[in-house]
Scaffold this motif. Structure first.
Motif, short mmCIF file in Angstrom:
data_model
loop_
_atom_site.label_atom_id
_atom_site.label_comp_id
_atom_site.label_asym_id
_atom_site.label_seq_id
_atom_site.Cartn_x
_atom_site.Cartn_y
_atom_site.Cartn_z
N PHE A 75 1.19 -1.20 -0.13
CA PHE A 75 0.02 0.09 -0.31
C PHE A 75 0.50 1.49 0.06
CE2 PHE A 75 -2.79 -2.96 1.16
CZ PHE A 75 -4.53 -2.72 0.63
N ASP A 76 0.97 1.96 -0.71
CA ASP A 76 1.66 3.06 -1.68
C ASP A 76 1.15 4.47 -1.52
OD1 ASP A 76 4.36 2.51 -1.95
OD2 ASP A 76 4.43 1.47 -3.67
N ASP A 77 1.44 5.72 -0.83
CA ASP A 77 1.29 7.24 -1.48
C ASP A 77 2.81 7.68 -2.16
OD1 ASP A 77 1.89 9.70 -0.89
OD2 ASP A 77 0.37 9.62 -0.10
N VAL A 78 2.67 7.65 -3.23
CA VAL A 78 3.76 7.73 -4.06
C VAL A 78 4.58 9.29 -4.12
CG1 VAL A 78 2.78 6.79 -6.53
CG2 VAL A 78 2.25 9.44 -5.49
N ASP A 79 4.12 9.80 -2.85
CA ASP A 79 4.38 11.14 -2.19
C ASP A 79 5.55 11.26 -1.12
OD1 ASP A 79 4.30 11.98 -4.44
OD2 ASP A 79 1.94 14.22 -3.75
N CYS A 80 5.17 9.45 -0.27
CA CYS A 80 5.95 9.30 0.75
C CYS A 80 7.32 8.63 0.42
CB CYS A 80 4.95 8.21 1.18
SG CYS A 80 6.09 7.25 2.09
N PRO A 81 7.98 9.50 1.36
CA PRO A 81 9.52 9.53 0.63
C PRO A 81 9.71 7.94 1.62
CG PRO A 81 9.20 11.07 3.05
CD PRO A 81 7.94 10.56 2.19
N PHE A 82 9.36 7.21 2.73
CA PHE A 82 9.63 5.85 3.04
C PHE A 82 9.00 4.94 1.81
CE2 PHE A 82 9.11 7.79 7.27
CZ PHE A 82 10.30 7.74 7.19
N CYS A 83 8.11 4.97 1.38
CA CYS A 83 7.71 4.28 -0.21
C CYS A 83 8.75 4.65 -1.37
CB CYS A 83 6.29 4.17 -0.82
SG CYS A 83 4.74 4.51 0.87
N ARG A 84 8.89 5.76 -1.51
CA ARG A 84 10.08 6.08 -2.59
C ARG A 84 11.31 5.58 -1.65
NH1 ARG A 84 9.50 12.21 -4.69
NH2 ARG A 84 7.38 12.25 -4.94
N ARG A 85 11.79 5.35 -0.82
CA ARG A 85 13.17 3.80 -0.82
C ARG A 85 12.73 3.13 -0.76
NH1 ARG A 85 14.98 4.37 5.69
NH2 ARG A 85 16.58 2.73 4.61
N ALA A 113 -0.94 13.71 -4.09
CA ALA A 113 -1.17 12.31 -4.21
C ALA A 113 -2.08 11.39 -4.50
CB ALA A 113 -1.26 12.36 -2.74
N GLU A 114 -3.65 12.29 -4.23
CA GLU A 114 -4.26 11.79 -5.08
C GLU A 114 -4.68 12.10 -6.38
OE1 GLU A 114 -8.53 10.46 -4.59
OE2 GLU A 114 -7.33 10.41 -2.72
N ALA A 115 -4.90 13.18 -6.79
CA ALA A 115 -4.39 13.46 -8.56
C ALA A 115 -3.25 13.13 -9.11
CB ALA A 115 -3.77 15.58 -8.85
N LYS A 116 -1.98 12.97 -8.28
CA LYS A 116 -1.29 11.24 -9.17
C LYS A 116 -0.81 10.07 -8.75
CE LYS A 116 2.70 15.13 -7.27
NZ LYS A 116 4.04 14.61 -6.55
N SER A 117 -2.16 9.65 -8.37
CA SER A 117 -2.49 8.25 -7.85
C SER A 117 -3.11 8.54 -9.55
CB SER A 117 -2.89 8.51 -7.25
OG SER A 117 -2.53 8.10 -5.80
N GLN A 118 -4.23 9.07 -9.04
CA GLN A 118 -5.68 9.29 -10.23
C GLN A 118 -4.60 9.48 -12.16
OE1 GLN A 118 -7.87 12.32 -9.64
NE2 GLN A 118 -8.93 11.93 -7.77
#
Length: 172
Positions: free
Chosen positions: A50-60, A90-95
């Motif tokens: 479960f990812d948020d594209v703006d989450c720094p830990f997700c990016r890592r 993040a919502e607009a990016k995910s869309q």
């Protein structure tokens, strides 16, 4: 005993470890059609993120850990889970990622702060369904990992930790 139990010599919160071990999810019940699939179709293991594209830990996680897991033949399913209270864009990016003709490439671009053009149009996204799923599973932060064994790992985890969680536990 009221409260949490600690092992001070081992520096472990035994209560937290036990609660985490009890928190499992049936992987086969996950709606994988709502996720972006990375890697081989029939991998040696399966992992949901479960990812948020703006989450720094997700990016890592995407930069340091997932490439090694994919090389190992693990199939990774990415559920776009924007935490708009922390990351308003993040919502607009995910869309945009979901509506992109190449979701994998769009996801990789978004994780590097390069977005597909917003002019790609709009489409129905599963973001509301993923939010409902995350709430039902008790997921409130990103990244959250679900191994095919059902074990949930909250937050960033290294390659070594993830691989160790797949290993059978020694009998005591």
């Amino acid at each position: 005993v009221i409260g949490e139990l600690y092992d001070f010599q081992g520096r472990k919160n035994l209560t937290a470890e036990r609660l985490l071990a009890m928190r499992t999810t049936s992987f086969d019940e996950l709606p994988l059609e709502l996720a972006i699939s990375l890697g081989t179709k029939n991998g040696t293991r399966r992992l949901a993120v479960f990812d948020d594209v703006d989450c720094p830990f997700c990016r890592r996680l995407h930069e340091e850990v997932l490439p090694a897991l994919l090389r190992d033949g693990v199939t990774v399913y990415v559920f776009l889970y924007p935490l708009t209270n922390l990351h308003p864009q993040a919502e607009a990016k995910s869309q945009a990622i979901w509506c992109s003709p190449d979701r994998v490439a769009a996801l990789e671009a978004a994780l590097r702060d390069k977005m597909p053009p917003a002019s790609l149009g709009t489409c129905q996204t599963p973001l509301a369904q993923i939010r409902t799923l995350a709430t039902r599973l008790g997921i409130s932060g990103t990244p959250t990992l679900i191994l095919d064994t059902g074990l949930q790992i909250e937050g960033f985890a290294s390659y070594e930790i993830i691989r160790a969680k797949w290993q059978p536990q020694a009998r005591r």
